[in-house]
Structure formats: C-alpha cells, structure tokens
Scaffold this active site. Structure first.
Site, PDB file in Angstrom:
ATOM      1  N   ARG A  51      10.790  10.141   2.134  1.00  7.70           N
ATOM      2  CA  ARG A  51      11.148  10.551   3.493  1.00  7.70           C
ATOM      3  C   ARG A  51      12.656  10.589   3.717  1.00  7.70           C
ATOM      4  O   ARG A  51      13.171  11.444   4.420  1.00  7.70           O
ATOM      5  CB  ARG A  51      10.500   9.596   4.495  1.00  7.70           C
ATOM      6  CG  ARG A  51      10.216  10.278   5.792  1.00  7.70           C
ATOM      7  CD  ARG A  51       9.144   9.593   6.509  1.00  7.70           C
ATOM      8  NE  ARG A  51       9.519   8.166   6.665  1.00  7.70           N
ATOM      9  CZ  ARG A  51       8.990   7.384   7.567  1.00  7.70           C
ATOM     10  NH1 ARG A  51       8.091   7.850   8.383  1.00  7.70           N
ATOM     11  NH2 ARG A  51       9.326   6.132   7.658  1.00  7.70           N
ATOM     12  N   ASP A 236      -7.534  -8.937  -5.019  1.00 10.90           N
ATOM     13  CA  ASP A 236      -6.362  -8.516  -5.800  1.00 10.90           C
ATOM     14  C   ASP A 236      -6.677  -8.410  -7.296  1.00 10.90           C
ATOM     15  O   ASP A 236      -6.139  -7.547  -7.980  1.00 10.90           O
ATOM     16  CB  ASP A 236      -5.231  -9.537  -5.581  1.00 10.90           C
ATOM     17  CG  ASP A 236      -3.927  -9.127  -6.242  1.00 10.90           C
ATOM     18  OD1 ASP A 236      -3.485  -7.983  -6.002  1.00 10.90           O
ATOM     19  OD2 ASP A 236      -3.363  -9.929  -7.009  1.00 10.90           O
ATOM     20  N   HIS A 241      -9.410  -5.649 -11.808  1.00 15.43           N
ATOM     21  CA  HIS A 241      -9.053  -5.911 -13.211  1.00 15.43           C
ATOM     22  C   HIS A 241     -10.134  -6.719 -13.940  1.00 15.43           C
ATOM     23  O   HIS A 241     -10.570  -6.364 -15.031  1.00 15.43           O
ATOM     24  CB  HIS A 241      -7.729  -6.674 -13.304  1.00 15.43           C
ATOM     25  CG  HIS A 241      -6.609  -6.012 -12.561  1.00 15.43           C
ATOM     26  ND1 HIS A 241      -6.467  -4.659 -12.497  1.00 15.43           N
ATOM     27  CD2 HIS A 241      -5.563  -6.525 -11.867  1.00 15.43           C
ATOM     28  CE1 HIS A 241      -5.379  -4.368 -11.791  1.00 15.43           C
ATOM     29  NE2 HIS A 241      -4.822  -5.478 -11.386  1.00 15.43           N
TER      30      HIS A 241
END
Ligand code: BG6
Length: 484
Positions: A51, A236, A241
C-alpha cells in the site's frame, strides 16, 4: 555430490504484502537462493505490491538489505547475482481494498508465462484480493494463488475462507502452504515409508506399540504475542503442522505420488481420528517468577491460552486400531527438537535373563535439527561376562550420509515456491483437508472452553507440564527426552 537443478518455466510472481516480514525474511531470500542454484530463469520477475508509496529503486534497496540480513555470509551473496536478482524485482503501489494500482499491475503482467499471486497478507484480505484479481481480469484459468496460515480460526471461518477463494479460483489453482510440508525430512518420511520394503510390513497396530510426535521449541512467542494469544499451541501448531506429520506417518500408501492421491490418503487419516477425550489432553503455559513468563510475553496477565499441548490420539481404522499416537508441542522448552518416534512392540518372549536392559525397537525420524534417522536396537553388551544386552542406535545423520549437498539445506519456502511455479500441489493442503482438521480441532478446543480449567504452568527451559508426563505414565509408557 552434484545437485541436479532443473530450471522452472518463466514466471511472474506477484507478492501482495511484498514489503512485509514474510516476504523480506522468507519469500525473497528463498527466490534469491533458487536463482543462485540456477532454478529461477533469468527472465522471471517478482512484482511486489504494497500500500505504501515506494519507488522501484527504494524497493530494490529494501530487498538488498533483507538479503544481507537473512543471508548473512557475503560469499553466499555474489554481487553479480544480487544485481541480477534486483533486475527481476518490480514494485507497484496497490490498495487491495480500493482501485489504486490494479491497472498498473495489469500492465506489468506478461502473457505466455506462469502467473502466480502470493497473498502474503492477513486472511481478512484473501477474499477481497481474489475478487479484485477476477474483476480486473488479471487471473487466467491457469494462474496460481498462494495463501498461508492462519487458514481460519475454526471450522466456520475456514469454510468461509475456502468459499471466498473458490468463488474466483478453482481448487487446482489454490496453493495452501504448510511450511512443514516443505521441510526436507518431512518429505523424506514419505520416501522412507514408500520407497523401502523394510518398514511397511511392520507399520501397523500389530507391530507398533505407539507413536510419539514431538515439536519442541526453545523460543517463546517472540514478539507475536497478539496473534499467538488468540491462537495458542493448538491452533498455531497442532491443527496444521503436527496434523500433517500425523497424516504422513499414519496414511495408507497412495497409489501414486500425485497431488490428489496423496491428499486423499491424508484426508482419510484426519477423518479417522476419534474425538479426543478431555482426559487425553494436556494444556500448559510457561510461567516464571518475574519476567520471562508467557503472560508477560503476550502482555495479558489474565491469559488462559496454552503455549503447550499434549494429546493422546486414536486413529480409528484397520491399520491403527489400538495403537495410540501421542502428540506434543510447546514453546520455551529445553531445546528445539522435532521428531517422530515409532515405538515397536517388545519381542513376544525373551530368552535372555531379566538383568539385561531391554528396550523395544524404535524408529526415530529426526526432523530438526540434525536431520536423520535412528533405529534403536538391542545388541549384546560386548565382552565376556555372560549374555548381557544393551541398547545401541543405528544412526544415520543425513548430513554425514549425503555429504556436502547444498540443495539439502534449501529452506522449505524454496521448494514450495518452486512447486507453485511447476504447478505441483502435492505438498500443499487441499481445502477439504484443512476443514477436516478444523472439525477435529474445534471439538478439543470447545471441551477446554467448557471446562474452564486454566493451563498447567511449566518452567521455561524444562520439558513441559507434569500432566503431560502422566498422560504417558498411566499407559505404562514414557516420552522421549526433550534434548538436543
Ligand atoms: C509457525 C508457528 O507456523 O511455525 C510458530 O506460527 C512456530 O509459532 C513455527 O514457531 C515453527 O516452525 P519451524 O520451521 O521453526 O519449526
């Protein structure tokens, strides 16, 4: 050993969030290394969008600095290659939500080459950018779109993200990154299982007592407190994972090494997971006197978010019925260590005297650091003095076995970005896989929320909360040591 590097086709890679942390730390240094390895064609281009106003020169200077920071050894950054890499970089000031920049981006894109859009931005912008790419006719039917976690916060939000992406892109165009799938040893797990006849006959409940999957980290939340405190170890690490490691360990052999064949098998594993009972879960949070506590690190004295999880998981299918999978991950543990340990059953009858130390065989796949494989064996203790047994490792460290192969050191992002260009989705998650993983995770989190029990404290630098030890002890088993 000479590395065989096949260059990919010419490409335009557009990175939204091109000046952000992930782009500077991982994506661009990875591309530079691929150029150095001869895999990125000379006319490939990386078009960063962000931006803020910035000239091309300013962007190139920013990335020159990033390369210095993240590829510190000067000999790894030959000046002529850095210059060539700079020539490949373009910059467009673009407002993802507004109209600024889209036309300019369109002018820069070339036909007749692979086109990939890497959304290195927050998930709240995925849908907007996918829509704008469509509205501005920048996405061709073969363009790829790359996104990365967090892919939702729960099943409902993951479905909504998938809906937004698939509104404008076909599933075959969507590359959902889980960087664990880009790790060399994680892929090696598939080679080990499916390219060797030795293990597969034993790889089932009849012979395997249990499996332990550990992803231990010594770091804490490292300045990501705001994100992490809303997420916790379950969202998380486990939902993505660790789930991927579980799938690759537990899945049936796919008929071929092709994206849908592999992902179909992984999905079957997730769908075969039993809901986890609350008594088979442990949540922990690292605590210290004074500074150094999780609560300090996230700046929230009342936080009940977990920085550690241990689970006992059952894969409810023919192959694994009766063989538990124990999963654990945590921050601020003694050391950084990730491994999968497949622990075999004991011999059915021992002919040796009981004084002998006897342990069952275990195959340990070390993911990081010091990647390699160890097979724990029982042998005779050398020398006269009777038939005493002892444990001995058959050890293969890949670095020793494979010699000096710079390709083996490649970062997960190097492989994954090249796979995006090659159009190979095998190491990327399919939408249904992500949703199935959330459906399973949501139930565990909902039980915790109903329960209102705070996470159990554990000491930074230790091996996790007491209850995690008990989770194994009560089954007459024990975790492997968290050590380096
Ligand atoms: C990220 C998590 O996805 O993986 C981090 O958000 C974690 O919290 C990291 O530290 C671990 O990755 P690696 O490759 O260092 O094991």
């Amino acid at each position: 050993m000479v590395a065989r590097t096949i260059p990919v086709e010419s490409f335009d890679l557009v990175i939204f969030g091109g000046t952000g942390d992930l782009a500077r730390r991982k994506i661009l240094p990875s591309l530079f290394r691929r150029m150095r390895a001869g895999q990125m064609p000379a006319d490939a281009r990386v078009i960063a969008c962000a931006r803020g106003k910035m000239s091309r020169k300013e962007f190139q200077d920013l990335i020159r600095d990033s390369l210095e920071e993240f590829i510190p050894a000067p000999e790894d950054r030959p000046a002529e290659l850095v210059d060539a890499f700079m020539d490949a970089l373009e910059f467009v000031t673009l407002d993802a939500k507004g109209e600024t920049g889209w036309a300019e981006l369109g002018k820069k894109l070339r036909a007749d080459r692979v086109r990939a859009f890497y959304l290195s931005v927050g998930p709240s912008l995925f849908g907007t950018i996918a829509q704008k790419l469509h509205d501005h006719e920048l996405a061709t039917p073969e363009s790829r779109i790359v996104v990365e976690k967090p892919l939702g916060h729960d099943l409902a939000s993951a479905k909504e993200l998938n809906r937004q992406l698939t509104a404008n892109f076909d599933e075959h165009q969507i590359y959902r990154i889980d960087h664990y799938l880009g790790k060399e040893t994680v892929q090696n797990l598939m080679a080990l299982r499916f390219a060797n006849a030795l293990f597969e006959p034993l790889w089932n409940a009849q012979h395997v007592d249990h499996v332990q999957i550990t992803v231990a980290e010594s770091i804490g939340v490292e300045g990501r407190g705001e994100y992490y405190d809303k997420s916790g170890a379950m969202r998380d690490m486990v939902q993505n994972h660790i789930m991927q490691l579980l799938c690759l360990t537990a899945m049936e052999p796919p008929a071929k090494f092709d994206p849908d064949a592999v992902r179909d098998e992984k999905l079957k594993v997730i769908r075969a997971l039993d809901p986890v009972k609350p008594q088979d879960t442990v949540r922990g949070q690292y605590r210290a006197n004074g500074e150094g506590s999780y609560l300090d690190h996230v700046g929230n004295p009342d936080s009940t978010t977990e920085s550690y999880v241990a689970l006992k998981v059952a894969v409810h299918n023919w192959r694994w019925a009766g063989t538990p999978f124990y999963l654990r991950t945590g921050k601020k543990l003694r050391t950084r260590m990730s491994e999968i340990a497949v622990v075999f059953k004991e011999v059915p009858h021992s002919i040796f005297p009981e004084v002998s130390a006897r342990k069952s065989n275990a195959l340990i796949i070390r993911l990081q650091p010091d990647e390699g494989i160890t097979l724990r064996m029982t042998i005779k203790d050398p020398g006269p003095g009777g038939m005493r047994l002892r444990e001995a490792p058959l050890d293969m460290t890949f670095a020793d076995a494979l010699g000096d192969n710079p390709e083996a050191e490649a970062d997960a992002y190097e492989r994954l970005v090249m796979d995006v260009i090659r159009g190979n989705q095998t190491l990327f998650m399919r939408g249904d896989e992500v949703e199935a993983a959330w459906a399973w995770t949501d139930k565990i989190i909902a039980d915790w929320e109903d329960d209102h029990e705070p996470p159990q404290p554990y000491d930074p630098g230790g091996s996790g909360p007491e209850d995690a030890l008990a989770l194994m002890h009560r089954d007459g088993r024990r975790w492997r040591e968290v050590d380096g």
